[in-house]
Design a protein around this motif. Structure first.
Motif, PDB file in Angstrom:
ATOM      1  N   ALA A 215       0.848  -1.193   0.000  1.00  0.00           N
ATOM      2  CA  ALA A 215       0.000   0.000   0.000  1.00  0.00           C
ATOM      3  C   ALA A 215       0.885   1.246   0.000  1.00  0.00           C
ATOM      4  O   ALA A 215       1.801   1.367   0.799  1.00  0.00           O
ATOM      5  CB  ALA A 215      -0.911   0.000   1.217  1.00  0.00           C
ATOM      6  N   PRO A 216       0.600   2.181  -0.918  1.00  0.00           N
ATOM      7  CA  PRO A 216       1.402   3.410  -0.941  1.00  0.00           C
ATOM      8  C   PRO A 216       1.033   4.329   0.226  1.00  0.00           C
ATOM      9  O   PRO A 216      -0.077   4.268   0.749  1.00  0.00           O
ATOM     10  CB  PRO A 216       1.021   4.052  -2.279  1.00  0.00           C
ATOM     11  CG  PRO A 216      -0.351   3.528  -2.560  1.00  0.00           C
ATOM     12  CD  PRO A 216      -0.403   2.152  -1.965  1.00  0.00           C
ATOM     13  N   MET A 217       1.985   5.154   0.622  1.00  0.00           N
ATOM     14  CA  MET A 217       1.719   6.145   1.671  1.00  0.00           C
ATOM     15  C   MET A 217       0.740   7.179   1.098  1.00  0.00           C
ATOM     16  O   MET A 217       0.848   7.560  -0.065  1.00  0.00           O
ATOM     17  CB  MET A 217       3.016   6.833   2.102  1.00  0.00           C
ATOM     18  CG  MET A 217       4.075   5.922   2.672  1.00  0.00           C
ATOM     19  SD  MET A 217       3.854   5.422   4.377  1.00  0.00           S
ATOM     20  CE  MET A 217       4.155   6.898   5.276  1.00  0.00           C
ATOM     21  N   VAL A 218      -0.195   7.601   1.923  1.00  0.00           N
ATOM     22  CA  VAL A 218      -1.236   8.544   1.518  1.00  0.00           C
ATOM     23  C   VAL A 218      -1.095   9.811   2.354  1.00  0.00           C
ATOM     24  O   VAL A 218      -0.780   9.747   3.542  1.00  0.00           O
ATOM     25  CB  VAL A 218      -2.640   7.912   1.730  1.00  0.00           C
ATOM     26  CG1 VAL A 218      -3.744   8.896   1.404  1.00  0.00           C
ATOM     27  CG2 VAL A 218      -2.779   6.648   0.896  1.00  0.00           C
ATOM     28  N   ASP A 219      -1.335  10.973   1.729  1.00  0.00           N
ATOM     29  CA  ASP A 219      -1.312  12.241   2.453  1.00  0.00           C
ATOM     30  C   ASP A 219      -2.561  12.367   3.311  1.00  0.00           C
ATOM     31  O   ASP A 219      -3.654  11.967   2.906  1.00  0.00           O
ATOM     32  CB  ASP A 219      -1.276  13.416   1.470  1.00  0.00           C
ATOM     33  CG  ASP A 219       0.027  13.493   0.706  1.00  0.00           C
ATOM     34  OD1 ASP A 219       1.080  13.173   1.295  1.00  0.00           O
ATOM     35  OD2 ASP A 219       0.002  13.860  -0.489  1.00  0.00           O
ATOM     36  N   GLY A 220      -2.375  12.930   4.494  1.00  0.00           N
ATOM     37  CA  GLY A 220      -3.505  13.142   5.387  1.00  0.00           C
ATOM     38  C   GLY A 220      -3.249  14.308   6.321  1.00  0.00           C
ATOM     39  O   GLY A 220      -2.145  14.846   6.387  1.00  0.00           O
ATOM     40  N   GLU A 221      -4.296  14.692   7.030  1.00  0.00           N
ATOM     41  CA  GLU A 221      -4.207  15.734   8.047  1.00  0.00           C
ATOM     42  C   GLU A 221      -4.968  15.259   9.273  1.00  0.00           C
ATOM     43  O   GLU A 221      -6.110  14.800   9.170  1.00  0.00           O
ATOM     44  CB  GLU A 221      -4.818  17.033   7.550  1.00  0.00           C
ATOM     45  CG  GLU A 221      -4.760  18.147   8.578  1.00  0.00           C
ATOM     46  CD  GLU A 221      -5.432  19.426   8.091  1.00  0.00           C
ATOM     47  OE1 GLU A 221      -5.779  20.247   8.967  1.00  0.00           O
ATOM     48  OE2 GLU A 221      -5.623  19.605   6.886  1.00  0.00           O
ATOM     49  N   ILE A 222      -4.333  15.371  10.424  1.00  0.00           N
ATOM     50  CA  ILE A 222      -4.976  14.936  11.668  1.00  0.00           C
ATOM     51  C   ILE A 222      -6.029  15.958  12.073  1.00  0.00           C
ATOM     52  O   ILE A 222      -5.737  17.137  12.204  1.00  0.00           O
ATOM     53  CB  ILE A 222      -3.932  14.751  12.789  1.00  0.00           C
ATOM     54  CG1 ILE A 222      -2.962  13.648  12.395  1.00  0.00           C
ATOM     55  CG2 ILE A 222      -4.627  14.442  14.122  1.00  0.00           C
ATOM     56  CD1 ILE A 222      -1.825  13.426  13.348  1.00  0.00           C
ATOM     57  N   ARG A 223      -7.245  15.489  12.259  1.00  0.00           N
ATOM     58  CA  ARG A 223      -8.347  16.351  12.655  1.00  0.00           C
ATOM     59  C   ARG A 223      -8.688  16.191  14.136  1.00  0.00           C
ATOM     60  O   ARG A 223      -9.127  17.113  14.781  1.00  0.00           O
ATOM     61  CB  ARG A 223      -9.593  16.054  11.817  1.00  0.00           C
ATOM     62  CG  ARG A 223      -9.342  16.103  10.324  1.00  0.00           C
ATOM     63  CD  ARG A 223      -8.898  17.451   9.873  1.00  0.00           C
ATOM     64  NE  ARG A 223     -10.073  18.153   9.405  1.00  0.00           N
ATOM     65  CZ  ARG A 223     -10.095  19.420   9.067  1.00  0.00           C
ATOM     66  NH1 ARG A 223      -9.003  20.127   9.130  1.00  0.00           N
ATOM     67  NH2 ARG A 223     -11.184  19.970   8.653  1.00  0.00           N
ATOM     68  N   LYS A 224      -8.484  14.972  14.662  1.00  0.00           N
ATOM     69  CA  LYS A 224      -8.808  14.704  16.063  1.00  0.00           C
ATOM     70  C   LYS A 224      -7.997  13.501  16.523  1.00  0.00           C
ATOM     71  O   LYS A 224      -7.741  12.587  15.745  1.00  0.00           O
ATOM     72  CB  LYS A 224     -10.303  14.432  16.215  1.00  0.00           C
ATOM     73  CG  LYS A 224     -10.761  14.215  17.631  1.00  0.00           C
ATOM     74  CD  LYS A 224     -12.276  13.996  17.696  1.00  0.00           C
ATOM     75  CE  LYS A 224     -12.716  13.719  19.110  1.00  0.00           C
ATOM     76  NZ  LYS A 224     -14.144  13.434  19.195  1.00  0.00           N
ATOM     77  N   ILE A 225      -7.617  13.509  17.808  1.00  0.00           N
ATOM     78  CA  ILE A 225      -6.866  12.393  18.398  1.00  0.00           C
ATOM     79  C   ILE A 225      -7.581  11.953  19.671  1.00  0.00           C
ATOM     80  O   ILE A 225      -7.907  12.775  20.516  1.00  0.00           O
ATOM     81  CB  ILE A 225      -5.420  12.816  18.747  1.00  0.00           C
ATOM     82  CG1 ILE A 225      -4.692  13.282  17.491  1.00  0.00           C
ATOM     83  CG2 ILE A 225      -4.661  11.661  19.403  1.00  0.00           C
ATOM     84  CD1 ILE A 225      -3.376  13.970  17.770  1.00  0.00           C
ATOM     85  N   ASP A 226      -7.829  10.653  19.800  1.00  0.00           N
ATOM     86  CA  ASP A 226      -8.427  10.076  20.998  1.00  0.00           C
ATOM     87  C   ASP A 226      -7.464   9.012  21.513  1.00  0.00           C
ATOM     88  O   ASP A 226      -7.541   7.848  21.128  1.00  0.00           O
ATOM     89  CB  ASP A 226      -9.791   9.476  20.668  1.00  0.00           C
ATOM     90  CG  ASP A 226     -10.507   8.903  21.881  1.00  0.00           C
ATOM     91  OD1 ASP A 226      -9.875   8.758  22.956  1.00  0.00           O
ATOM     92  OD2 ASP A 226     -11.703   8.585  21.756  1.00  0.00           O
TER      93      ASP A 226
END
Length: 116
Positions: free
Chosen positions: A43-54
Motif C-alpha cells: 500500500a502506498p503512503m497517503v497524504d492526510g491531516e490529523i483532525r482529532k486524536i483520541d
C-alpha cells in the motif's frame, strides 16, 4: 456377511474428518495471511491531516486522499491506531503520510509519519 466393528468404523470416520478439517484450516490460514501482509506492505503512503486524536481509544480522525488498497475515495474518517504509541507527539492539524488496512474488520493506520 461379517458383522462390522462399530468402534473401528467410528474411529476411521473421526480420523478422516479430523484430517480434512486440519487440511482445510491450514489452507485458509496459509492463503489469507500472506494476502493481508502483501496488501499492507504494498500500500502506498497517503497524504492526510490529523483532525482529532483520541489517545484513550487509540483512534484518530484523518482527512485523507484516496486509499487505493481499500477502494476508498478522499474523505475524513476515524481510524484505529495499530500501535497506540504512534499517537504520541501528534497534534491536531499535523500533516502526515500514512498507510491503512483493514485489521480484524477495523480500518487501522499501520504506519504514520509526520510531514515536516
Amino acid at each position: 456377511m461379517k458383522p462390522f466393528n462399530t468402534l473401528a468404523v467410528t474411529a476411521a470416520l473421526l480420523a478422516a474428518v479430523g484430517a480434512t478439517t486440519a487440511q482445510t484450516q491450514g489452507t485458509v490460514a496459509a492463503s489469507s495471511q500472506p494476502a493481508a501482509a502483501a496488501s499492507a506492505s504494498s500500500a502506498p503512503m497517503v497524504d492526510g491531516e490529523i483532525r482529532k486524536i483520541d489517545k484513550e481509544a487509540a483512534k484518530l480522525t484523518l482527512r485523507h486522499g484516496p486509499l487505493e488498497n481499500l477502494g476508498m475515495p478522499s474523505m475524513t474518517m476515524v481510524f484505529r491506531a495499530a500501535d497506540p504509541k504512534m499517537l504520541d507527539g501528534l497534534k491536531e492539524g499535523d500533516k502526515v503520510k500514512f498507510t491503512a488496512d483493514r485489521v480484524n474488520g477495523a480500518f487501522t493506520v499501520t504506519t504514520l509519519e509526520v510531514v515536516k
